[in-house]
Design a protein around this motif. Structure first.
Motif, mmCIF file in Angstrom:
data_model
loop_
_atom_site.group_PDB
_atom_site.id
_atom_site.type_symbol
_atom_site.label_atom_id
_atom_site.label_comp_id
_atom_site.label_asym_id
_atom_site.label_seq_id
_atom_site.Cartn_x
_atom_site.Cartn_y
_atom_site.Cartn_z
ATOM 1 N N ARG A 40 0.833 -1.208 0.000
ATOM 2 C CA ARG A 40 0.000 0.000 0.000
ATOM 3 C C ARG A 40 0.868 1.258 0.000
ATOM 4 O O ARG A 40 1.779 1.398 0.817
ATOM 5 C CB ARG A 40 -0.928 0.019 1.215
ATOM 6 C CG ARG A 40 -2.025 -1.001 1.163
ATOM 7 C CD ARG A 40 -2.846 -1.049 2.438
ATOM 8 N NE ARG A 40 -3.263 0.273 2.917
ATOM 9 C CZ ARG A 40 -4.081 0.463 3.947
ATOM 10 N NH1 ARG A 40 -4.550 -0.605 4.616
ATOM 11 N NH2 ARG A 40 -4.409 1.672 4.329
ATOM 12 N N GLU A 41 0.565 2.165 -0.907
ATOM 13 C CA GLU A 41 1.361 3.391 -1.006
ATOM 14 C C GLU A 41 1.246 4.236 0.252
ATOM 15 O O GLU A 41 2.235 4.840 0.700
ATOM 16 C CB GLU A 41 0.918 4.204 -2.230
ATOM 17 C CG GLU A 41 1.765 5.451 -2.440
ATOM 18 C CD GLU A 41 1.371 6.241 -3.686
ATOM 19 O OE1 GLU A 41 2.038 7.248 -3.977
ATOM 20 O OE2 GLU A 41 0.395 5.834 -4.357
ATOM 21 N N ASP A 42 0.051 4.292 0.850
ATOM 22 C CA ASP A 42 -0.113 5.125 2.042
ATOM 23 C C ASP A 42 0.725 4.594 3.206
ATOM 24 O O ASP A 42 1.245 5.370 4.015
ATOM 25 C CB ASP A 42 -1.583 5.250 2.444
ATOM 26 C CG ASP A 42 -2.257 3.907 2.715
ATOM 27 O OD1 ASP A 42 -1.705 2.875 2.285
ATOM 28 O OD2 ASP A 42 -3.334 3.896 3.343
ATOM 29 N N PHE A 43 0.890 3.273 3.268
ATOM 30 C CA PHE A 43 1.733 2.696 4.321
ATOM 31 C C PHE A 43 3.192 3.031 4.068
ATOM 32 O O PHE A 43 3.931 3.412 4.983
ATOM 33 C CB PHE A 43 1.532 1.179 4.382
ATOM 34 C CG PHE A 43 2.276 0.522 5.511
ATOM 35 C CD1 PHE A 43 1.764 0.522 6.797
ATOM 36 C CD2 PHE A 43 3.498 -0.104 5.290
ATOM 37 C CE1 PHE A 43 2.447 -0.096 7.842
ATOM 38 C CE2 PHE A 43 4.187 -0.712 6.320
ATOM 39 C CZ PHE A 43 3.656 -0.708 7.605
ATOM 40 N N MET A 45 4.393 5.566 2.383
ATOM 41 C CA MET A 45 4.614 7.002 2.559
ATOM 42 C C MET A 45 4.560 7.419 4.028
ATOM 43 O O MET A 45 5.048 8.493 4.388
ATOM 44 C CB MET A 45 3.574 7.781 1.759
ATOM 45 C CG MET A 45 3.679 7.583 0.250
ATOM 46 S SD MET A 45 5.340 7.930 -0.418
ATOM 47 C CE MET A 45 5.444 9.707 -0.139
ATOM 48 N N ALA A 46 3.972 6.574 4.868
ATOM 49 C CA ALA A 46 3.921 6.882 6.300
ATOM 50 C C ALA A 46 5.269 6.628 6.970
ATOM 51 O O ALA A 46 5.455 6.958 8.137
ATOM 52 C CB ALA A 46 2.834 6.047 6.975
ATOM 53 N N LYS A 220 -3.164 4.657 11.189
ATOM 54 C CA LYS A 220 -4.193 4.358 10.186
ATOM 55 C C LYS A 220 -4.202 2.878 9.799
ATOM 56 O O LYS A 220 -5.024 2.462 8.969
ATOM 57 C CB LYS A 220 -3.970 5.214 8.937
ATOM 58 C CG LYS A 220 -4.041 6.723 9.179
ATOM 59 C CD LYS A 220 -3.762 7.500 7.904
ATOM 60 C CE LYS A 220 -3.803 8.994 8.147
ATOM 61 N NZ LYS A 220 -2.724 9.431 9.080
ATOM 62 N N ASP A 249 1.457 8.878 15.980
ATOM 63 C CA ASP A 249 1.252 8.150 14.727
ATOM 64 C C ASP A 249 2.058 6.861 14.723
ATOM 65 O O ASP A 249 2.955 6.664 15.552
ATOM 66 C CB ASP A 249 1.663 9.030 13.540
ATOM 67 C CG ASP A 249 0.793 8.775 12.322
ATOM 68 O OD1 ASP A 249 0.321 7.626 12.168
ATOM 69 O OD2 ASP A 249 0.578 9.716 11.538
#
Length: 281
Positions: A40-43, A45-46, A220, A249
């Protein structure tokens, strides 16, 4: 007609067996589920790329041990100053067993009074990522069977009567829980930082060690809802769980990450050390 009915019953039975076998072979364990977050890109980028750091300590040494699958496992060990049957196994986050993990392992070793053997276990087979793209690829490539074999080999490196505690972050947080389950009656404590919890109550019943779960409310991926479900599952399994949650986070305790939260990290670490000292008396 009777022959047809018998055939139908046999077919139905075979389909039931096939379906059960399919469900079993396709069951997704917690560690695999977490590893797949790497796609997953959002993971990705986190997780900012780790800041450069070179470990300069002298107390630890690289170790090699045999694993049940006929291969070799690797780790970095801090040996207690006096003979001890107490072992803390530290499991790295998704960048691998890098110099930050060695530094953190040494800090744990020192703060436990140098009376506990600390072994940072390498589940990446000597691969270390320096950026999130490579970390994502390596994490997704980890096979549950191989990682489990490495942990079993690391446990066998300790004496048969050893008392085992585990601690890990992120990828290693989930594996810390799995390792504690694998430790059986030898397990005395488990600390998991924002790792994927085990969701199968039947699997959690193998756990003997009490668990300290450290989570981030802004996470998230290992969301507060996931944490609440974990509480329920642990209660159903009849296991001990203490949870500490912070307004931070995912990855907040990683000093190589720009989202590092020093206040939350300090407080969480204080709880972790107190917890470990309590059960590694």
């Amino acid at each position: 007609m009777k022959k047809l009915s018998l055939v139908c019953l046999l077919l139905a039975g075979n389909l039931k067996i096939w379906a059960q076998g399919t469900a079993a072979c396709c069951h997704q364990d917690a560690t695999t589920e977490f590893a797949q977050l790497g796609s997953r890109e959002d993971f990705r980028m986190a997780h900012d790329n780790p800041l450069p750091y070179t470990y300069q300590g002298t107390a630890g040494t690289a170790i090699t041990f045999s694993t049940p699958d006929g291969q070799e496992g690797h780790g970095f060990m801090f040996k207690a100053t006096h003979p001890s049957d107490k072992y803390l196994y530290v499991i790295h986050e998704w960048y691998g067993l890098n110099d930050f993990v060695k530094k953190e392992s040494e800090k744990l070793f020192n703060d436990l009074g140098k009376q506990v053997n600390v072994i940072a276990v390498d589940l990446y087979d000597q691969r270390v990522a320096t950026n999130r793209e490579d970390a994502s690829k390596i994490m997704q490539s980890v096979k549950t069977e191989r990682a489990s074999s490495i942990i079993k080999g690391a446990f066998a490196y300790a004496p048969p009567h050893a008392k085992i505690a585990t601690l890990g972050w992120c990828f290693g947080g989930g594996w810390s829980l799995q390792a504690a389950m694998m430790a059986g009656t030898k397990g005395v404590a488990c600390v998991m930082y924002y790792g994927m919890p085990e969701k199968e109550v039947s699997a959690l019943k193998a756990l003997h060690a009490p668990v300290l779960g450290i989570f981030a409310n802004k996470d998230k991926f290992i969301t507060p809802q996931v944490v609440e479900e974990f509480k329920v599952h642990m209660q159903e399994a009849g296991k001990s769980l203490m949870v500490k949650q912070y307004d931070a986070d995912h990855g907040f305790a990683n000093p190589s990450n720009p989202i590092y939260d020093s206040h939350a990290t300090k407080e969480a670490y204080s709880h972790a050390i107190t917890f470990l000292k309590q059960y590694l008396k």
